[in-house]
Design an enzyme around this catalytic site. Structure first.
Site, PDB file in Angstrom:
ATOM      1  N   LYS A   1     -17.371  55.048  57.759  1.00  0.00           N
ATOM      2  CA  LYS A   1     -18.389  53.918  56.994  1.00  0.00           C
ATOM      3  C   LYS A   1     -19.085  53.071  57.786  1.00  0.00           C
ATOM      4  O   LYS A   1     -18.386  52.527  58.837  1.00  0.00           O
ATOM      5  CB  LYS A   1     -17.873  53.347  55.719  1.00  0.00           C
ATOM      6  CG  LYS A   1     -17.553  54.428  54.600  1.00  0.00           C
ATOM      7  CD  LYS A   1     -17.025  53.457  53.412  1.00  0.00           C
ATOM      8  CE  LYS A   1     -16.709  54.775  52.269  1.00  0.00           C
ATOM      9  NZ  LYS A   1     -17.933  55.206  51.738  1.00  0.00           N
TER      10      LYS A   1
ATOM     11  N   GLU B   1     -13.958  62.143  50.327  1.00  0.00           N
ATOM     12  CA  GLU B   1     -12.479  62.300  49.941  1.00  0.00           C
ATOM     13  C   GLU B   1     -11.996  62.293  48.641  1.00  0.00           C
ATOM     14  O   GLU B   1     -10.907  63.086  48.507  1.00  0.00           O
ATOM     15  CB  GLU B   1     -11.846  61.410  51.103  1.00  0.00           C
ATOM     16  CG  GLU B   1     -11.392  60.027  50.469  1.00  0.00           C
ATOM     17  CD  GLU B   1     -12.607  59.286  49.995  1.00  0.00           C
ATOM     18  OE1 GLU B   1     -13.753  59.279  50.678  1.00  0.00           O
ATOM     19  OE2 GLU B   1     -12.558  58.210  49.158  1.00  0.00           O
TER      20      GLU B   1
ATOM     21  N   ARG C   1     -12.923  63.678  46.032  1.00  0.00           N
ATOM     22  CA  ARG C   1     -12.814  64.959  45.061  1.00  0.00           C
ATOM     23  C   ARG C   1     -11.858  65.583  45.785  1.00  0.00           C
ATOM     24  O   ARG C   1     -11.404  66.785  45.068  1.00  0.00           O
ATOM     25  CB  ARG C   1     -14.271  65.673  45.269  1.00  0.00           C
ATOM     26  CG  ARG C   1     -14.929  65.844  46.697  1.00  0.00           C
ATOM     27  CD  ARG C   1     -16.414  65.897  46.836  1.00  0.00           C
ATOM     28  NE  ARG C   1     -17.063  64.770  46.744  1.00  0.00           N
ATOM     29  CZ  ARG C   1     -18.373  64.556  46.844  1.00  0.00           C
ATOM     30  NH1 ARG C   1     -19.178  65.568  46.838  1.00  0.00           N
ATOM     31  NH2 ARG C   1     -19.063  63.571  46.898  1.00  0.00           N
TER      32      ARG C   1
HETATM   33  N1  BES Z   1     -15.536  55.690  47.710  1.00  0.00           N
HETATM   34  C1  BES Z   1     -16.742  56.269  47.942  1.00  0.00           C
HETATM   35  C2  BES Z   1     -17.770  56.164  46.838  1.00  0.00           C
HETATM   36  C3  BES Z   1     -18.321  54.724  46.838  1.00  0.00           C
HETATM   37  C4  BES Z   1     -19.285  53.952  47.549  1.00  0.00           C
HETATM   38  C5  BES Z   1     -17.943  53.887  45.861  1.00  0.00           C
HETATM   39  C6  BES Z   1     -19.720  53.052  47.478  1.00  0.00           C
HETATM   40  C7  BES Z   1     -18.579  52.633  45.643  1.00  0.00           C
HETATM   41  C8  BES Z   1     -19.492  52.279  46.304  1.00  0.00           C
HETATM   42  C9  BES Z   1     -16.578  57.809  48.096  1.00  0.00           C
HETATM   43  O1  BES Z   1     -15.173  58.096  48.854  1.00  0.00           O
HETATM   44  C10 BES Z   1     -17.410  57.964  49.279  1.00  0.00           C
HETATM   45  O2  BES Z   1     -17.671  57.506  50.226  1.00  0.00           O
HETATM   46  N2  BES Z   1     -18.563  58.930  48.758  1.00  0.00           N
HETATM   47  C11 BES Z   1     -19.806  59.260  49.564  1.00  0.00           C
HETATM   48  C12 BES Z   1     -19.818  60.637  49.377  1.00  0.00           C
HETATM   49  C13 BES Z   1     -20.813  61.315  50.391  1.00  0.00           C
HETATM   50  C14 BES Z   1     -20.424  61.294  51.547  1.00  0.00           C
HETATM   51  C15 BES Z   1     -21.377  62.685  49.858  1.00  0.00           C
HETATM   52  C16 BES Z   1     -20.848  58.400  49.252  1.00  0.00           C
HETATM   53  O3  BES Z   1     -21.338  58.022  48.085  1.00  0.00           O
HETATM   54  O4  BES Z   1     -21.508  57.906  50.195  1.00  0.00           O
HETATM   55 ZN    ZN Z   2     -13.675  57.254  48.271  1.00  0.00          ZN
HETATM   56 MN    MN Z   3     -15.345  57.961  50.933  1.00  0.00          MN
END
Ligand code: BES
Ligand code: ZN
Ligand code: MN
Length: 492
Positions: free
Chosen positions: A273, A345, A347
Site C-alpha cells: 500500500k 487478502e 477475501r
Molecule cells: N483492508 C483493505 C480495505 C480497506 C481499504 C479498508 C481502505 C478501509 C480503507 C483491503 O484489504 C484492501 O486492501 N482492499 C483493496 C482491494 C483491491 C486490491 C482489489 C482495496 O480496497 O484497495
Molecule cells: Zn485488508
Molecule cells: Mn488489503
C-alpha cells in the site's frame, strides 16, 4: 458506572444534574416538570439564552422547583420525532454535557422525547447505549491518563413498566460493553494486537462467560486442513495466523454463524500500500473486533440462541515467504484462486473460514463482517455498511436491525453479471475483479464459498472507524446491528 431507571417525578429527584431535552424553539415544555421549573425555562427562552438548537446546552444552578442541584437543558434542534441516529447523537451530547459539570449523579427525563418508529423501551435501550457509549475512553498507552470521570450513577426517567424498563437498560449497557470491547481491540496498536494477542483476548472472553466454548486453529493446523488461501496470507508474516471459534449454545437450533476478518495489520503485502495513512490499517481487524463485541453482548444478555462466532486472524506482510501476484492457491473448498493482488487478502482469509464453518457446524445462516474494500468507503462513506446477501429475508433482517438501533446498512447487488470480472485464465477465479464495483466483486468472490447456505456479507470499511484527525478511532460498529439482529431472532 451504575445505570438505573425510575418512574419518579423529576421534581423529587435528588441528583447533581437533571437533563431535560427540548425541541427547536423550546416552546413545548414537559408537563412532568413543576410549574416553577417551566417558568424558569420559559424565562431563559424569552431572554434568548436557550433556543433548543441542535446540541445547544444551558446549565442552570439550583433550579426552581427541583430537588436537583443543576438543570441541564439540551436542544434537539428538531421539531419532529427524531431519527434513531439523531437520538443517539443527542444522548451523546447530553452525556458529555453532564460529564463537563463534574456531577456524581445524573438523571435524564425521557418522557417528552419521540423517536421515529420506536416505542418507549427501544428509546430507553438506545438512551442507555448512547450514554454508556459516550463514556468510552482509550488511554491505555498514555503516560498520564485523563482525570477519572466523576459520574457514578445515571438514572433514566421513563414511564415504561419497571420490568421491561430494566431489561431495556440492561440491553443498552450490554451492547455498549460489546462496543467498548470492539473499540479497545480496534484501537490497540498493531505491534501489540497481532493474531496471538487476539487468541489471548478470546481466552479471556471465554473465561469470563461459562456459557462460551472456544476452539483455536493454528496456522500449522490450518495448513493440514487445506486452508491454502488463509495460509497464503498468514505465511507472509513472522507472526503466525490464528483462527478462533467461539460457540455459545443458548438453544438447540442450528447455529447462526458470524465470521470476522481479523487482519491485524494490512500492509498490502507484496502489492504494498502507499504510505499515507497506512497506520489506519491496524483497523483491518474490526470485523473480528465486532465479532468479539457481539459475543460479549450476547453473553451479557444470555440470549436463547445458538451462536458460532469465528475470528480469522493474520497479518498481511511482505515477507520472504509472502505471496506474489501470479501465485495460485487452493482453498479449503477445493476451488483455486489466482492471486493478482496481495492487497485483496481479506477475501482470501474469509473464504476458508466460511467453508470451515459450514463444514463443521451446519449453520442456518452465516454473516461475515469485514473491512473489505476501499471501494465501499467510496460508495457509502461512513454512514452505512454495505449489506450483501444471497437470501432476501436475511438481508432484510439485518437492514431492519440496523435501522432499529441507528447502526444502518444499505443493500447492494450481488448480480451474476458482476461475477465474470473474477475470471482468471489460469485458475477457477482471480482474487480481484478490476477497477469497477470493487465492493461488489469482493462480495461476489465470497459468494462462491457460500452457495449452500443462507449468507450475508457486511462490508464495514467505511463504518468501523473514523479516519484521520483528532477523532480517529474505532466506532464499535456493527456490534449494535449484529446484536439487534440476534435479539430479534430470540424474540427480544
Ligand atoms: N483492508 C483493505 C480495505 C480497506 C481499504 C479498508 C481502505 C478501509 C480503507 C483491503 O484489504 C484492501 O486492501 N482492499 C483493496 C482491494 C483491491 C486490491 C482489489 C482495496 O480496497 O484497495
Ligand atoms: Zn485488508
Ligand atoms: Mn488489503
Amino acid at each position: 458506572m451504575d445505570y438505573t431507571v425510575s418512574s419518579k417525578q423529576p421534581a423529587q429527584l435528588k441528583v447533581d444534574c437533571l437533563v431535560v431535552t427540548l425541541n427547536k424553539g423550546a416552546d413545548t415544555l414537559p408537563a412532568a416538570l413543576p410549574e416553577e421549573t417551566r417558568a424558569l425555562i420559559s424565562d431563559c427562552v424569552k431572554d434568548g439564552d436557550f433556543k433548543g438548537s441542535k446540541h445547544q446546552t444551558l446549565l442552570l444552578h439550583k433550579p426552581a422547583g427541583l430537588a436537583a442541584r443543576r438543570l441541564l437543558l439540551v436542544g434537539t434542534g428538531s421539531d419532529a420525532p427524531l431519527s434513531v441516529v439523531a437520538f443517539l447523537q443527542l444522548a451523546s451530547a447530553a452525556a458529555k454535557g453532564v460529564a463537563a459539570t463534574g456531577a456524581r449523579s445524573a438523571a435524564w427525563l425521557l418522557g417528552n422525547i419521540e423517536v421515529k418508529d420506536q416505542d418507549g423501551s427501544a428509546v430507553l435501550r438506545e438512551a442507555a447505549r448512547g450514554v454508556a457509549d459516550a463514556a468510552y475512553r482509550y488511554d491505555s498507552y498514555r503516560s498520564e491518563a485523563g482525570p477519572a470521570p466523576s459520574l457514578k450513577r445515571f438514572t433514566f426517567l421513563s414511564d415504561v413498566p419497571a420490568a421491561q424498563a430494566k431489561k431495556a437498560v440492561a440491553a443498552g449497557t450490554a451492547i455498549a460493553a460489546g462496543m467498548a470491547l470492539a473499540k479497545d481491540l480496534g484501537n490497540c496498536p498493531p505491534n501489540v494486537c497481532h493474531p496471538d494477542y487476539l487468541v489471548e483476548q478470546a481466552k479471556a472472553l471465554a473465561a469470563a462467560y461459562p456459557a462460551l466454548k472456544l476452539k483455536t486453529i493454528s496456522e500449522k493446523q490450518a495448513e493440514k486442513l487445506g486452508m491454502g488461501a488463509f495460509c497464503s496470507v498468514a505465511r507472509g508474516s513472522e507472526r503466525d495466523g490464528q483462527i478462533m471459534i467461539f460457540e455459545y449454545q443458548g438453544s438447540k437450533d442450528d447455529p447462526v454463524a458470524l465470521v470476522g476478518k481479523g487482519i491485524t495489520f494490512d500492509t498490502g503485502g507484496i502489492s504494498l500500500k502507499p504510505g499515507a495513512s497506512m497506520d489506519e490499517m491496524k483497523y483491518d481487524m474490526c470485523g473480528a473486533a465486532s465479532v468479539f463485541g457481539t459475543v460479549k453482548a450476547v453473553c451479557e444478555l444470555g440470549l436463547p440462541i445458538h451462536l458460532v462466532a469465528v475470528v480469522v486472524a493474520a497479518e498481511n506482510m511482505p515477507d520472504g515467504r509472502a505471496s506474489r501476484p501470479g501465485d495460485i492457491v487452493r482453498t479449503l473448498s477445493g476451488q483455486t484462486v489466482e492471486i493478482l493482488n496481495t492487497d485483496a487478502e481479506g477475501r482470501l482469509v474469509l473464504c476458508d473460514a466460511l467453508t470451515y464453518v459450514q463444514q463443521k457446524y451446519q449453520p442456518s445462516a452465516v454473516v461475515d463482517i469485514a473491512t473489505l474494500t476501499g471501494a465501499c468507503v467510496v460508495a457509502l462513506g461512513a454512514h452505512a455498511q454495505a449489506v450483501y446477501a444471497n437470501d432476501a429475508e436475511l438481508a432484510q433482517a439485518l437492514l431492519v436491525a440496523g435501522d432499529e438501533c441507528g447502526d444502518r446498512g444499505w443493500p447492494m447487488p450481488l448480480w451474476d453479471d458482476y461475477q465474470e470480472q473474477l475470471d482468471s485464465p489460469f485458475a477457477d477465479m482471480a482474487n480481484i475483479g478490476g477497477p469497477k464495483a470493487g465492493s461488489i466483486t469482493a462480495a461476489c468472490f465470497l459468494s462462491r464459498f457460500t452457495r449452500d447456505v443462507r449468507w450475508a456479507h457486511l462490508d464495514i470499511a467505511g463504518t468501523a472507524w473514523i479516519s484521520g484527525g483528532k477523532q480517529k478511532g474505532a466506532t464499535g460498529r456493527p456490534v449494535p446491528m449484529l446484536t439487534r439482529y440476534l435479539m430479534n431472532l430470540a424474540g427480544q
